[in-house]
Design an enzyme around this catalytic site. Structure first.
Site, mmCIF file in Angstrom:
data_model
loop_
_atom_site.group_PDB
_atom_site.id
_atom_site.type_symbol
_atom_site.label_atom_id
_atom_site.label_comp_id
_atom_site.label_asym_id
_atom_site.label_seq_id
_atom_site.Cartn_x
_atom_site.Cartn_y
_atom_site.Cartn_z
ATOM 1 N N LYS A 192 0.927 -0.874 -0.151
ATOM 2 C CA LYS A 192 -0.157 -0.341 0.093
ATOM 3 C C LYS A 192 0.613 1.212 0.011
ATOM 4 O O LYS A 192 1.011 2.192 -0.258
ATOM 5 C CB LYS A 192 -1.204 0.028 1.554
ATOM 6 C CG LYS A 192 -1.754 -1.307 1.437
ATOM 7 C CD LYS A 192 -2.010 -1.456 2.590
ATOM 8 C CE LYS A 192 -3.208 -2.947 3.038
ATOM 9 N NZ LYS A 192 -2.445 -3.858 4.032
ATOM 10 N N GLU A 202 -5.453 -4.533 -6.886
ATOM 11 C CA GLU A 202 -6.731 -4.591 -5.757
ATOM 12 C C GLU A 202 -6.273 -5.736 -4.547
ATOM 13 O O GLU A 202 -7.351 -4.496 -3.687
ATOM 14 C CB GLU A 202 -7.306 -5.777 -6.863
ATOM 15 C CG GLU A 202 -8.665 -7.009 -6.825
ATOM 16 C CD GLU A 202 -9.711 -5.319 -6.345
ATOM 17 O OE1 GLU A 202 -9.555 -5.074 -5.498
ATOM 18 O OE2 GLU A 202 -10.362 -5.248 -7.955
ATOM 19 N N VAL A 219 -6.674 -3.566 -0.751
ATOM 20 C CA VAL A 219 -7.921 -2.533 0.192
ATOM 21 C C VAL A 219 -8.863 -4.070 -0.091
ATOM 22 O O VAL A 219 -9.111 -4.161 -1.148
ATOM 23 C CB VAL A 219 -7.796 -1.836 -1.009
ATOM 24 C CG1 VAL A 219 -9.933 -1.284 0.883
ATOM 25 C CG2 VAL A 219 -7.932 -0.399 -0.587
ATOM 26 N N ALA A 234 -8.114 -7.732 0.291
ATOM 27 C CA ALA A 234 -6.997 -8.409 -0.074
ATOM 28 C C ALA A 234 -7.482 -9.126 -1.564
ATOM 29 O O ALA A 234 -7.321 -8.058 -2.589
ATOM 30 C CB ALA A 234 -7.200 -9.959 0.849
ATOM 31 N N LEU A 287 -10.626 -9.686 -2.569
ATOM 32 C CA LEU A 287 -12.000 -9.118 -2.619
ATOM 33 C C LEU A 287 -11.861 -8.009 -3.678
ATOM 34 O O LEU A 287 -11.452 -6.805 -4.082
ATOM 35 C CB LEU A 287 -12.326 -8.405 -1.673
ATOM 36 C CG LEU A 287 -12.832 -9.762 -0.914
ATOM 37 C CD1 LEU A 287 -13.082 -8.554 0.769
ATOM 38 C CD2 LEU A 287 -14.155 -10.699 -0.871
ATOM 39 N N GLU A 342 -0.104 -6.904 8.927
ATOM 40 C CA GLU A 342 1.091 -7.048 8.519
ATOM 41 C C GLU A 342 2.304 -7.074 8.704
ATOM 42 O O GLU A 342 2.404 -7.464 9.941
ATOM 43 C CB GLU A 342 1.426 -4.801 8.566
ATOM 44 C CG GLU A 342 0.614 -4.309 7.528
ATOM 45 C CD GLU A 342 -0.012 -4.611 6.152
ATOM 46 O OE1 GLU A 342 0.911 -3.959 5.511
ATOM 47 O OE2 GLU A 342 -1.235 -5.501 6.323
ATOM 48 N N ASP A 348 -2.513 0.836 8.938
ATOM 49 C CA ASP A 348 -2.897 -0.055 7.966
ATOM 50 C C ASP A 348 -4.222 0.678 7.622
ATOM 51 O O ASP A 348 -4.446 0.386 6.147
ATOM 52 C CB ASP A 348 -2.588 -1.560 8.428
ATOM 53 C CG ASP A 348 -2.873 -2.148 6.954
ATOM 54 O OD1 ASP A 348 -1.909 -2.206 5.825
ATOM 55 O OD2 ASP A 348 -4.535 -2.972 7.060
ATOM 56 N N LYS A 406 -5.773 2.236 3.889
ATOM 57 C CA LYS A 406 -6.614 1.670 2.402
ATOM 58 C C LYS A 406 -7.838 2.745 2.917
ATOM 59 O O LYS A 406 -8.080 3.120 1.475
ATOM 60 C CB LYS A 406 -7.496 0.483 3.685
ATOM 61 C CG LYS A 406 -6.408 -0.772 3.253
ATOM 62 C CD LYS A 406 -7.039 -1.896 3.917
ATOM 63 C CE LYS A 406 -6.316 -2.884 4.094
ATOM 64 N NZ LYS A 406 -6.744 -4.145 5.635
ATOM 65 N N GLY A 419 -5.101 -12.407 4.955
ATOM 66 C CA GLY A 419 -4.699 -13.301 5.023
ATOM 67 C C GLY A 419 -3.769 -14.051 3.381
ATOM 68 O O GLY A 419 -3.984 -13.384 2.115
HETATM 69 N N1 LIG Z 1 -1.125 -10.296 4.215
HETATM 70 C C1 LIG Z 1 -2.149 -9.686 4.081
HETATM 71 O O1 LIG Z 1 -3.352 -10.004 4.648
HETATM 72 C C2 LIG Z 1 -2.323 -9.045 2.948
HETATM 73 C C3 LIG Z 1 -1.264 -8.312 2.619
HETATM 74 N N2 LIG Z 1 -1.341 -7.141 1.620
HETATM 75 C C4 LIG Z 1 0.242 -6.508 1.647
HETATM 76 O O2 LIG Z 1 1.250 -7.510 1.151
HETATM 77 C C5 LIG Z 1 2.633 -6.539 1.685
HETATM 78 C C6 LIG Z 1 3.212 -8.513 2.261
HETATM 79 O O3 LIG Z 1 2.635 -8.478 2.897
HETATM 80 P P1 LIG Z 1 3.304 -10.396 3.790
HETATM 81 O O4 LIG Z 1 3.885 -10.965 2.445
HETATM 82 O O5 LIG Z 1 3.110 -10.263 4.824
HETATM 83 O O6 LIG Z 1 5.137 -9.255 4.097
HETATM 84 P P2 LIG Z 1 6.410 -10.260 4.085
HETATM 85 O O7 LIG Z 1 6.842 -9.403 5.081
HETATM 86 O O8 LIG Z 1 6.030 -11.382 4.578
HETATM 87 O O9 LIG Z 1 7.611 -10.431 3.560
HETATM 88 C C7 LIG Z 1 7.603 -8.652 2.826
HETATM 89 C C8 LIG Z 1 8.542 -8.942 1.771
HETATM 90 O O10 LIG Z 1 9.069 -8.044 1.177
HETATM 91 C C9 LIG Z 1 10.434 -8.194 1.083
HETATM 92 N N3 LIG Z 1 11.440 -6.655 0.808
HETATM 93 C C10 LIG Z 1 11.866 -6.074 2.063
HETATM 94 N N4 LIG Z 1 11.859 -4.373 1.595
HETATM 95 C C11 LIG Z 1 12.118 -4.941 0.039
HETATM 96 C C12 LIG Z 1 12.634 -4.112 -1.051
HETATM 97 N N5 LIG Z 1 13.362 -3.052 -0.411
HETATM 98 N N6 LIG Z 1 13.021 -4.612 -2.153
HETATM 99 C C13 LIG Z 1 12.443 -5.896 -2.531
HETATM 100 N N7 LIG Z 1 11.970 -6.890 -1.509
HETATM 101 C C14 LIG Z 1 11.590 -6.036 -0.848
HETATM 102 C C15 LIG Z 1 11.522 -8.996 2.004
HETATM 103 O O11 LIG Z 1 12.612 -9.318 2.268
HETATM 104 P P3 LIG Z 1 13.363 -9.881 2.777
HETATM 105 O O12 LIG Z 1 12.787 -11.765 3.878
HETATM 106 O O13 LIG Z 1 14.517 -9.921 2.356
HETATM 107 O O14 LIG Z 1 13.003 -8.992 4.417
HETATM 108 C C16 LIG Z 1 10.399 -9.763 2.412
HETATM 109 O O15 LIG Z 1 10.073 -10.664 1.836
HETATM 110 C C17 LIG Z 1 2.380 -5.646 2.506
HETATM 111 O O16 LIG Z 1 2.293 -4.153 1.780
HETATM 112 C C18 LIG Z 1 0.826 -6.488 2.935
HETATM 113 O O17 LIG Z 1 0.341 -4.764 3.418
HETATM 114 C C19 LIG Z 1 -1.806 -6.620 1.319
HETATM 115 C C20 LIG Z 1 -3.197 -7.042 1.410
HETATM 116 C C21 LIG Z 1 -3.531 -8.365 2.246
HETATM 117 N N1 LIG Z 2 -2.975 -6.397 7.981
HETATM 118 C C1 LIG Z 2 -3.958 -5.780 7.000
HETATM 119 C C2 LIG Z 2 -3.668 -7.667 5.571
HETATM 120 C C3 LIG Z 2 -4.591 -6.363 4.299
HETATM 121 O O1 LIG Z 2 -4.843 -5.156 4.110
HETATM 122 C C4 LIG Z 2 -5.315 -6.503 7.947
HETATM 123 O O2 LIG Z 2 -5.614 -7.078 8.779
HETATM 124 O O3 LIG Z 2 -6.677 -6.288 7.335
#
Ligand SMILES: NC(=O)C1=CN([C@@H]2O[C@H](COP(=O)(O)OP(=O)(O)OC[C@H]3O[C@@H](n4cnc5c(N)ncnc54)[C@H](OP(=O)(O)O)[C@@H]3O)[C@@H](O)[C@H]2O)C=CC1
Ligand SMILES: N[C@@H](CC=O)C(=O)O
Length: 430
Positions: A152, A175, A178, A180, A182, A236, A247, A251, A409
């Site tokens: 975001k 998409e 906001v 996930a 949906l 997050e 967060d 959104k 998720g």
């Molecule tokens: N989980 C959810 O329900 C939802 C999540 N999101 C969004 O998805 C995103 C990811 O969440 P999540 O997977 O839980 O996060 P994680 O912390 O599991 O993963 C983040 C990843 O990004 C990498 N990273 C960090 N900085 C950089 C960079 N500068 N360049 C490239 N890669 C980088 C990290 O690297 P390293 O492994 O080296 O630390 C890690 O692999 C977040 O922005 C979140 O807001 C959106 C909607 C819903």
């Molecule tokens: N951390 C967020 C995940 C999606 O954006 C939430 O809890 O809604």
């Protein structure tokens, strides 16, 4: 066959799930005449790519191996070069890693353009939670690339940066930022582009807070359920982003900007569930999880107990958590398990959610109250990580258009990202 080359920034929970989805959908995509070719993956410290992106891609087995390495907590640095796959390590300077990526994207685009003028270079997918990707994304949109975001932050930094990023609307999808997976953004875009003005959006948009507060009211310690939400992939990467309301504020800003409001984060007030001295500038994440979070258990429980002894329920709103009368409009939203958070851009509050049939909490963006006013109110669903959004427009004025379902998720988020990528296929070569 339509070939879509992808560069994935992140190999975290969502990023890895996306790779798994891509691999498990190979047959389906093949029947649909699409091939998703992963040509690069990076984490915060390193990048894995191939030299000749027109001919080669990172093979599925290599991608699975890469996921395994990352799941074990290691860096991509831990992978060995294999065949065409090369690992680039950037030890200290993040700036260098950014340059490395940009050079890669530039090379891919130049190579593509040499053979296929007027075609899009590749899709850069940002599933990180970093603001360090913003500069790169702003550059790649000028390089005839597409951008798909779960992150975001690129959409919630300065207006100047936002404008750049969305300057080619056909080439950007976000998409999953906001709700996930949906279909929130695409639905709003469809309504707006048909000339149907949206005058109110109400919703409950934090899967984490909904889950956490319901579990706490069910008797579990706050720290325990925050940790559980983290393990379930709802939070997050730093759960303080959820607990501070940031967060949800992001959104809200994304939705407000989508509706055409030229506002910034500082227009949205949030009230945190933890004190300033536990903030990211003061306390490391590890320390917060180990010591800070458990130290909040008593206080949160006390507030819940106080609320129940007064016959009230807990309500998270403009002054943080507060009690509201059980039979008040807010209190009735969802029986006794009600949490509300208001994020508002004007000081005036409108609890328009009170008579809502679903009896759930709301994020609310109202506009048209006064020319400059945008009001964002949020009130959370208790008992699940589900989110709900109501959209009121001319066509949906009496009965809003309702979008409801799992809103957090890794699985659903990655599915949303995948659908976004496929939605871009017409821009790629057959
Ligand atoms: N989980 C959810 O329900 C939802 C999540 N999101 C969004 O998805 C995103 C990811 O969440 P999540 O997977 O839980 O996060 P994680 O912390 O599991 O993963 C983040 C990843 O990004 C990498 N990273 C960090 N900085 C950089 C960079 N500068 N360049 C490239 N890669 C980088 C990290 O690297 P390293 O492994 O080296 O630390 C890690 O692999 C977040 O922005 C979140 O807001 C959106 C909607 C819903
Ligand atoms: N951390 C967020 C995940 C999606 O954006 C939430 O809890 O809604």
């Amino acid at each position: 066959m339509v070939n879509i080359p992808l560069l994935l920034m992140s190999c975290g929970g969502v990023g890895r799930q996306l790779l798994h989805h891509i691999i498990s959908c190979r047959d389906l995509h093949s029947k649909q005449g699409v091939r998703l070719r992963v040509v690069g993956v990076c984490d915060s410290k390193s990048m894995v790519t191939i030299q000749d992106v027109l001919t080669f891609e990172l093979g599925d087995e290599y991608l699975l191996q890469l996921c395994k390495v990352k799941s074990s907590g290691s860096s991509l640095n831990g992978l060995a070069n294999f065949g065409e796959c090369q690992v680039f390590r950037v030890k200290k300077s993040r700036r260098k890693s950014w340059m490395l990526l940009l050079l890669f994207v530039d090379r891919v685009v130049q190579t593509n353009f040499r053979f296929m003028p007027n075609l899009i270079g590749l899709v850069v997918v940002d599933c990180s939670a970093s603001s360090q990707t913003i500069a790169l994304l702003n550059q790649v949109v000028n390089l005839y690339c597409c951008v798909v975001l779960a992150n975001k932050k690129p959409l919630t930094s300065s207006l100047e940066s936002y404008d750049k990023l969305v300057s080619h609307p056909r080439r950007i999808r976000h998409e999953s930022t906001v709700g996930a997976g949906l279909p929130v953004i695409s639905t709003i875009n469809r309504i707006l582009s048909s000339g149907d003005p949206i005058f109110r959006i109400m919703g409950s948009l934090s899967g984490t807070l909904g889950y956490v507060m319901s579990q706490v009211e069910g008797g579990r310690p706050f720290s325990q359920v925050v940790n559980a939400a983290k393990s379930l992939g709802y939070t997050e990467p730093d759960p303080r982003d959820d607990l501070s309301g940031m967060d949800v504020a992001r959104k809200a800003l994304i939705l407000a900007r989508l509706l055409g409001h030229r506002i910034n984060m500082d227009s949205i007030k949030v009230e945190s569930l933890y004190p300033v001295e536990m903030g990211p500038d003061v306390m490391s994440l590890e320390e917060f999880l180990a010591n800070g979070l458990p130290s909040l258990d008593k206080d949160i429980q006390k507030r819940i107990d106080n609320a129940s002894s007064n016959g009230n329920v807990l309500d998270m709103c403009e002054v943080g958590i507060q009690e509201v009368a059980k039979d008040s409009a807010l209190g009735r939203l969802k029986g006794s398990d009600n949490v509300c958070e208001r994020l508002f851009i004007t000081i005036e509050l409108v609890l328009a959610s009170s008579a809502h049939v679903f009896r759930v909490g709301k994020l609310e963006i109202l506009h048209g109250i006064q020319s400059e006013e945008v009001l964002v109110v949020m009130d959370l669903v208790i008992g699940m990580e589900e989110v709900l959004l109501e959209i009121y427009s001319r066509c949906y004025s009496e009965q809003p258009l309702v979008i409801q379902g799992a809103g957090a998720g890794n699985d659903t988020t990655a599915a949303g990202v995948l659908a976004d990528i496929l939605d871009l296929q017409d821009l790629f070569q057959h």
